[in-house]
Design an enzyme around this catalytic site. Structure first.
Site, PDB file in Angstrom:
ATOM      1  N   HIS A 133      60.218  14.194-120.609  1.00  0.00           N
ATOM      2  CA  HIS A 133      61.246  14.308-121.659  1.00  0.00           C
ATOM      3  C   HIS A 133      62.096  13.146-121.413  1.00  0.00           C
ATOM      4  O   HIS A 133      62.538  12.822-120.044  1.00  0.00           O
ATOM      5  CB  HIS A 133      62.329  15.422-122.128  1.00  0.00           C
TER       6      HIS A 133
ATOM      7  N   GLU B 107      58.054  10.361-128.585  1.00  0.00           N
ATOM      8  CA  GLU B 107      59.645  10.294-128.824  1.00  0.00           C
ATOM      9  C   GLU B 107      60.423   9.063-128.524  1.00  0.00           C
ATOM     10  O   GLU B 107      60.669   8.850-127.330  1.00  0.00           O
ATOM     11  CB  GLU B 107      60.355  11.663-128.079  1.00  0.00           C
TER      12      GLU B 107
HETATM   13  P1  PGA Z   1      66.219  15.630-131.472  1.00  0.00           P
HETATM   14  O1  PGA Z   1      65.906  15.771-130.209  1.00  0.00           O
HETATM   15  O2  PGA Z   1      65.736  16.377-132.534  1.00  0.00           O
HETATM   16  O3  PGA Z   1      67.755  16.181-131.506  1.00  0.00           O
HETATM   17  O4  PGA Z   1      66.558  14.093-131.886  1.00  0.00           O
HETATM   18  C1  PGA Z   1      64.516  15.770-130.167  1.00  0.00           C
HETATM   19  C2  PGA Z   1      64.190  15.577-128.757  1.00  0.00           C
HETATM   20  O5  PGA Z   1      64.900  15.208-127.650  1.00  0.00           O
HETATM   21  O6  PGA Z   1      63.018  16.478-128.359  1.00  0.00           O
END
Ligand code: PGA
Length: 225
Positions: free
Chosen positions: A99, A148
């Site tokens: 992440h 992401e």
């Molecule tokens: P968020 O986070 O939905 O709060 O933008 C997503 C993530 O970091 O997995």
């Protein structure tokens, strides 16, 4: 099949976890007729709540799987503070690796992420390997890749479904057989925009997954795709 994955990050005390499950389970009871067979629903709580979440999941007979948010790059042993794959495998089937918050705040690089993937796979845990952009390094034989963009995480701004779908095409070509999920400010209003694209196989939800009502709304809408 679509993945609906909630990442609670560093949030909730044990009473809040109990409250979340109590509310979330009521929705399932009310929607008995709804089938969730097209979904793989995964909740990723903090380590300290894994025991509790597993018990609550079983108590309420919820059709959800559990995942961890991180994993030690080492085996069990003298690694103070670390939680090994072997320890996790008692509670979870999935683990988020790479992440962007781990990369940014904890300095995790490709080498350590690869070690974590190896540990996870050796313990038969399925990595959900997150990348901030389509050119990021992805270890071999990863089945679930989370795209992401950093600027979309927790900001209320999402990538466009068209661009995210293009990333899915690009990444899947390079990693045949893998699923690509999108994460970054997904909420009940925009989730279907991503879930109904041709190549995106699911969503990773941070902030909105903390609220059982919002998480439920996303699930129930996704169940009708
Ligand atoms: P968020 O986070 O939905 O709060 O933008 C997503 C993530 O970091 O997995």
């Amino acid at each position: 099949m679509k993945y609906i994955i909630g990442n609670w990050k560093s949030n909730k005390n044990h009473l809040e976890v109990e409250d979340w499950f109590q509310k979330f389970s009521q929705f399932f009871v009310k929607e008995k007729a709804t089938s969730f067979n097209n979904l793989e629903i995964i909740v990723c709580p903090p380590y300290i709540h894994l025991f509790l979440t597993k018990n609550l999941r079983d108590k309420y007979k919820l059709p959800i799987k559990l995942g961890a948010q991180d994993i030690s790059p080492f085996d069990s042993g003298a690694y103070t503070g670390a939680i090994s794959a072997k320890m996790l495998s008692e509670f979870v089937e999935y683990v988020i690796i790479g992440h962007s918050e781990r990369r940014t705040h904890f300095g995790e690089d490709d080498k350590i992420l690869s070690q974590k993937v190896t540990m996870a796979k050796d313990a038969s845990l399925e990595p959900i390997f997150c990348i901030p952009d389509k050119t990021s390094f992805i270890p071999d034989s990863i089945s679930i890749i989370g795209y992401e963009p950093v600027w979309a995480i927790g900001t209320g701004k999402t990538d466009t479904p068209e661009n995210a779908d293009g990333v899915a095409v690009f990444v899947k070509q390079k990693n045949p057989g893998s699923a690509l999920i999108y994460g970054g400010s997904v909420n009940p209003e925009n989730a279907l925009n991503f879930l109904t694209t041709k190549h995106i196989d699911g969503i990773l939800i941070g902030g909105a997954s903390l609220d059982p009502i919002k998480f439920w709304e996303i699930i129930v809408n996704a169940s009708k795709i």
